[in-house]
Write an enzyme that holds these catalytic residues in place. Structure first.
Site, PDB file in Angstrom:
ATOM      1  N   CYS B  37       0.820  -1.215   0.000  1.00 48.12           N
ATOM      2  CA  CYS B  37       0.000   0.000   0.000  1.00 48.12           C
ATOM      3  C   CYS B  37       0.849   1.258   0.000  1.00 48.12           C
ATOM      4  O   CYS B  37       0.327   2.368  -0.089  1.00 48.12           O
ATOM      5  CB  CYS B  37      -0.969   0.008   1.181  1.00 48.12           C
ATOM      6  SG  CYS B  37      -0.195  -0.322   2.746  1.00 48.12           S
ATOM      7  N   CYS B 106      -2.131  -2.964   8.748  1.00 52.66           N
ATOM      8  CA  CYS B 106      -1.765  -1.694   9.385  1.00 52.66           C
ATOM      9  C   CYS B 106      -1.346  -1.920  10.832  1.00 52.66           C
ATOM     10  O   CYS B 106      -0.416  -1.285  11.329  1.00 52.66           O
ATOM     11  CB  CYS B 106      -2.943  -0.724   9.352  1.00 52.66           C
ATOM     12  SG  CYS B 106      -3.466  -0.316   7.683  1.00 52.66           S
TER      13      CYS B 106
END
Lengths: 177, 127
Positions: B37, B106
């Site tokens: 990402c 994350c």
């Protein structure tokens, strides 16, 4: 299923000829266009549709340097580079962080010229990195297997540069409204 | 995608954003990134002589979940020993922030960042 290079009748190389790729895409899509199968059986129409999807998916992989490199690495070494991993190279990451900070400052100042110049800078870094990856792919010969770890690391670097370019575009669009 | 209230809270009011001088005595710096990402995370801890984390700061360029995960972990590590800080699991962060499956990475990034910061601190101490 055929790999994207095979599907497009291309040698599995990292560098490719973009106009040739677009031309092949047009020809292949024409050959399976729904209009050609309008009077065909349901089965033929379905097959044509599936083929269209396959062609478009493969094109998406081939035209993106990151995805093309991942596909080629998978093909040549069996290594899947598409997973979610954590990169820990401090020097490289610090540089990336500084680039994002620079972008943040330009974006806050709504400095359009600055953003355009910054985009050029990152694009030239991206070009260099693409050439760099190509060099690693070229190292394969009868005496040398590809160094998949090294290539993966270089693809990761390309991914961060790509993300910065996407963020620059978003910043530009925000200013233009 | 819908973010949880806690993610939005940390995103809108991130705690402990900033930097320490990484050359400073007692400071450990963790740099991590997620190529998929493009997120980049810097997490720093300031450790007292008796091995307690007195302060923590972060700087993250990434999505709301990545910012929230790093913001939350800087709150959690303050007052902990460096060994306790390393025990923090990404699943605890993901649970606290109600992260959806696609955003679990994350929280992994935040866990990897604190581990990297502690190991940077230890390496500096051993010199």
């Amino acid at each position: 299923m055929k790999n994207p290079f095979e599907l497009f009748g291309l040698e599995p190389n990292f560098l490719l000829n973009e106009p040739e790729l677009s031309q092949k895409l047009r020809n292949m899509l024409q050959a399976v266009h729904p209009d050609r199968f309008a009077s065909g059986s349901d089965q033929e129409q379905l097959a044509a549709m599936q083929k269209t999807t396959q062609i478009n998916d493969a094109y998406g992989i081939l035209k993106s340097p990151v995805r093309r490199a991942q596909a080629l690495l998978q093909l040549k070494t069996g290594v899947d580079g598409t997973g979610e991993v954590t990169v820990k190279d401090p020097m490289f990451l610090m540089q990336q962080l500084e680039l994002r900070e620079e972008l943040e400052i330009l974006s806050d100042k709504k400095d359009m010229n600055g953003l355009l110049a910054f985009a050029e800078e990152i694009e030239s870094m991206e070009k260099k990195q693409i050439a760099n990856i190509n060099d690693f792919f070229q190292q394969e010969d009868e005496n040398h297997a590809l160094d998949s770890d090294k290539i993966l690391t270089e693809i990761y670097k390309l991914q961060f540069l790509r993300k910065t370019l996407i963020d620059i575009e978003a910043a530009e669009e925000k200013i233009l409204g | 995608m819908a973010y949880s209230e806690k993610v939005i809270d940390h995103y809108e009011n991130p705690r402990n954003v900033g930097s320490f001088d990484k050359e400073e005595e007692g400071v450990g710096t963790g740099m991590v990134g997620a190529p998929a990402c493009g997120d980049v995370m810097k997490l720093q801890i300031k450790v007292s002589e008796d091995g307690i984390i007195e302060d923590a700061k972060f700087k993250t360029y990434g999505c709301g979940s990545a910012i929230a995960s790093s913001s939350l972990i800087t709150e959690w590590v303050k007052g902990k020993s460096i060994d306790e800080a390393q025990e923090i699991k990404n699943t605890d962060i993901a649970e606290e922030l109600a992260l959806p499956p696609v955003k679990i990475h994350c929280s992994v990034l935040a866990e990897d960042a604190i581990k990297a910061a502690v190991s940077d601190y230890k390496e500096k101490q051993s010199k």
